[in-house]
Design a protein around this motif. Structure first.
Motif, short mmCIF file in Angstrom:
data_model
loop_
_atom_site.label_atom_id
_atom_site.label_comp_id
_atom_site.label_asym_id
_atom_site.label_seq_id
_atom_site.Cartn_x
_atom_site.Cartn_y
_atom_site.Cartn_z
N LYS A 1 15.18 6.64 -23.99
CA LYS A 1 15.28 5.40 -24.77
C LYS A 1 16.13 4.39 -24.01
O LYS A 1 17.23 4.03 -24.46
CB LYS A 1 15.92 5.68 -26.13
N PRO A 2 15.68 3.93 -22.83
CA PRO A 2 16.51 3.02 -22.05
C PRO A 2 16.76 1.70 -22.78
O PRO A 2 15.87 1.18 -23.45
CB PRO A 2 15.68 2.79 -20.78
N MET B 1 11.12 -1.73 -10.79
CA MET B 1 11.24 -3.03 -11.46
C MET B 1 12.16 -2.93 -12.67
O MET B 1 12.99 -3.82 -12.91
CB MET B 1 9.83 -3.51 -11.87
N ALA B 2 12.05 -1.83 -13.42
CA ALA B 2 12.90 -1.65 -14.60
C ALA B 2 14.38 -1.62 -14.17
O ALA B 2 15.24 -2.22 -14.83
CB ALA B 2 12.53 -0.37 -15.33
N ASN B 3 14.67 -0.97 -13.04
CA ASN B 3 16.05 -0.95 -12.52
C ASN B 3 16.55 -2.34 -12.18
O ASN B 3 17.69 -2.70 -12.46
CB ASN B 3 16.12 -0.09 -11.25
N LEU B 4 15.66 -3.10 -11.55
CA LEU B 4 16.04 -4.48 -11.18
C LEU B 4 16.38 -5.29 -12.43
O LEU B 4 17.39 -6.00 -12.46
CB LEU B 4 14.87 -5.16 -10.45
N PRO C 1 0.83 -1.20 0.00
CA PRO C 1 0.00 0.00 0.00
C PRO C 1 0.87 1.26 0.00
O PRO C 1 1.92 1.30 0.66
CB PRO C 1 -0.79 -0.11 1.31
N GLY C 2 0.46 2.25 -0.77
CA GLY C 2 1.16 3.54 -0.77
C GLY C 2 2.01 3.78 -1.98
O GLY C 2 2.20 4.92 -2.38
N ILE C 3 2.55 2.72 -2.59
CA ILE C 3 3.43 2.94 -3.75
C ILE C 3 2.56 3.21 -4.99
O ILE C 3 1.46 2.67 -5.12
CB ILE C 3 4.41 1.75 -3.97
N THR C 4 3.06 4.06 -5.88
CA THR C 4 2.31 4.29 -7.12
C THR C 4 2.81 3.31 -8.17
O THR C 4 3.95 2.82 -8.11
CB THR C 4 2.53 5.72 -7.68
N SER C 5 1.96 3.08 -9.15
CA SER C 5 2.30 2.15 -10.22
C SER C 5 3.58 2.62 -10.93
O SER C 5 4.47 1.82 -11.22
CB SER C 5 1.13 2.08 -11.20
N SER C 6 3.70 3.93 -11.19
CA SER C 6 4.87 4.39 -11.96
C SER C 6 6.16 4.25 -11.15
O SER C 6 7.19 3.86 -11.70
CB SER C 6 4.67 5.81 -12.46
N ASP C 7 6.12 4.49 -9.83
CA ASP C 7 7.32 4.29 -9.00
C ASP C 7 7.70 2.81 -8.97
O ASP C 7 8.87 2.44 -9.07
CB ASP C 7 7.08 4.76 -7.56
N TYR C 8 6.67 1.97 -8.81
CA TYR C 8 6.92 0.53 -8.76
C TYR C 8 7.54 0.05 -10.07
O TYR C 8 8.53 -0.68 -10.08
CB TYR C 8 5.61 -0.22 -8.44
N GLU C 9 6.95 0.48 -11.23
CA GLU C 9 7.45 0.01 -12.53
C GLU C 9 8.88 0.52 -12.77
O GLU C 9 9.70 -0.19 -13.35
CB GLU C 9 6.53 0.47 -13.68
N ALA C 10 9.17 1.73 -12.29
CA ALA C 10 10.54 2.26 -12.46
C ALA C 10 11.53 1.41 -11.66
O ALA C 10 12.64 1.10 -12.13
CB ALA C 10 10.60 3.72 -12.01
#
Ligand code: GLY
Ligand code: MN
Ligand code: MN
Length: 431
Positions: free
Chosen positions: A347-348, A321-324, A310-319
């Protein structure tokens, strides 16, 4: 029905939550979906409109739900209209709901035949100031080129009552449906439980030279036998490089020795869905490279899913995950650390090997309704599905679980489905 009856208290509660969000003196009209036809007199089957199901539990075609909380006559506050059966329908299609059964399923006392809808509404419309109408509002793939029952209701209503106010029922349901009640969580859990035994059975019959559709057949047989209503979606059974096509589902290729299979499948039980992905070696033994890629994806799943709180936004979470995934792509030798450090952030480079989102709501829809601008909350059920796709190596790997968010983190509703390399190899290599 292939499922145990659902307590009508769920639908009563859902209607209470829906009406609390309606504007004063308005009527909500929700319709069922059409039975889809294909050629000649054949039909593709029936899938209920999920907003109508959420508010009534009625799983039958030609149904209309009318809600008018401010009606001065108490019996007009909720009316369900259902298809009136006859001897012909009974002989050819079997039983349809009686009015009493519709009341039992939905908790709605006032039930009428659907042919009386227009006249009944006419009496109420003169009192009301506006209408809430249903419409498929999915973010990306809402029906564009097929006229639906909802489209016809909108056109009819606006023609007949042009000076009323109009509102979107979907705006309310997309606010309510993402947060699941206990009863809904139990149904998703049941769908997930059915999928586990079917997956283990597929592991047992998989061997070199099996066809992808033979594995699909094994899956279908076992999940149907275990009580699933049907697949949650057309399953993906993709061997070798086929796994790099994200929505591959022709499932017609031979599974060759040395390849890895990606299987993305879900179970629909009582209209609620699970959605899981597993990968396994055709031979029963992962190659060294498959192990490396699989271990990287599993690492991302474990680390990434721990962020679903709870509390995390989808865009923060996806960012995150992309780092991982990016870190794992460097480790696998697929990306160069210096090039990644100097890349254009627009363009990552990871997108070459990982090109999709990794968390969607799941419930009555596999990609369930809900705004992704809304931070995640306790009670939401979300998938976590990182992947790495390397066409030049003939390897595509995605791992997917379903998580219930709670105030203390999350619960993996699909935890019983084997995922560790050793577990998968052990099942594939024992009788
Ligand atoms: N099978 C579709 C998805 O995983 O979202
Ligand atoms: Mn998914
Ligand atoms: Mn999936």
């Amino acid at each position: 029905m292939r499922y145990e009856p659902i307590q009508n208290t769920l639908f009563i509660k859902n209607r209470d939550r829906f009406t609390a969000k309606m504007k004063a003196n308005t009527i909500a009209i929700l319709t069922s979906n059409d039975v889809k036809h294909n050629n000649a007199d054949d039909v593709m089957g029936f899938a209920q409109n999920n907003d109508l199901f959420y508010l009534s539990g009625i799983d039958q075609e030609e149904t209309i739900l009318l809600i008018y909380p401010d009606a001065y006559k108490k019996e007009q506050r909720e009316i369900l209209f259902i298809k009136e059966t006859n001897e012909h329908i009974k002989i050819w299609d079997g039983e349809k709901l009686t009015k009493e059964q519709a009341t039992e399923v939905s908790g709605i006392k006032h039930v009428e035949w659907v042919q009386d809808f227009e006249m009944t509404l006419q009496y109420m419309a003169f009192e009301a100031d506006g209408f809430y109408l249903g419409h498929n509002e999915h973010l990306k793939r809402a029906t564009k080129d097929q006229e639906t029952q909802q489209d016809r209701m909108i056109a009819w209503c606006k023609k007949k009552y042009p000076l009323h106010e109009y509102y979107r029922a979907a705006k309310i349901t997309r606010a309510l449906r993402p947060v699941k009640s206990e009863e809904e969580i139990a149904l998703i859990q049941q769908a997930a439980a059915i999928s586990v035994a079917s997956f283990k059975r597929v592991l047992k019959v998989c061997k070199p030279q099996v066809k992808e559709y033979e594995l699909e057949a094994e899956l279908t047989y076992n999940l149907t036998k275990a009580g699933a209503s049907h697949h949650a979606f057309q399953p993906i059974v993709a061997s070798g490089k086929n796994a790099c096509a994200l929505h591959y589902n022709t499932n017609d290729a031979m599974c060759n020795d040395g390849e890895m299979i990606l299987m993305d499948f879900g179970v629909c039980y009582a209209n609620y869905n699970s959605d899981t992905t597993r990968c396994f070696p055709v031979s029963g033994k992962f190659s060294a490279r498959q192990k490396e890629v699989y271990t990287s994806v599993l690492h991302c799943l474990k680390e990434g899913s721990s962020l679903l709180k709870p509390g995390i936004t989808s865009s923060d979470y996806e960012a995150k995950m992309a780092n991982l995934v990016e870190t794992q792509l460097i480790k696998l030798g697929l990306l160069d650390a210096t090039e990644v450090a100097n890349q254009d952030p627009e363009k990552p480079r990871y997108k070459k090997y990982f090109m999709h989102g990794t968390a969607h709501h799941i419930g009555l829809d596999v990609h369930d309704v809900g705004l992704y601008s809304r931070p995640f909350e306790a009670g939401m059920v979300l998938t976590c599905e990182p992947g790495i796709y390397i066409p030049e190596e003939g390897i595509g790997c995605r791992l997917e679980n379903d998580y219930l968010l709670t105030n203390d983190g999350n619960i993996n509703l699909t935890a019983a489905m084997p995922i560790e390399i050793e577990e998968i190899e052990a099942i594939m290599n024992t009788n």
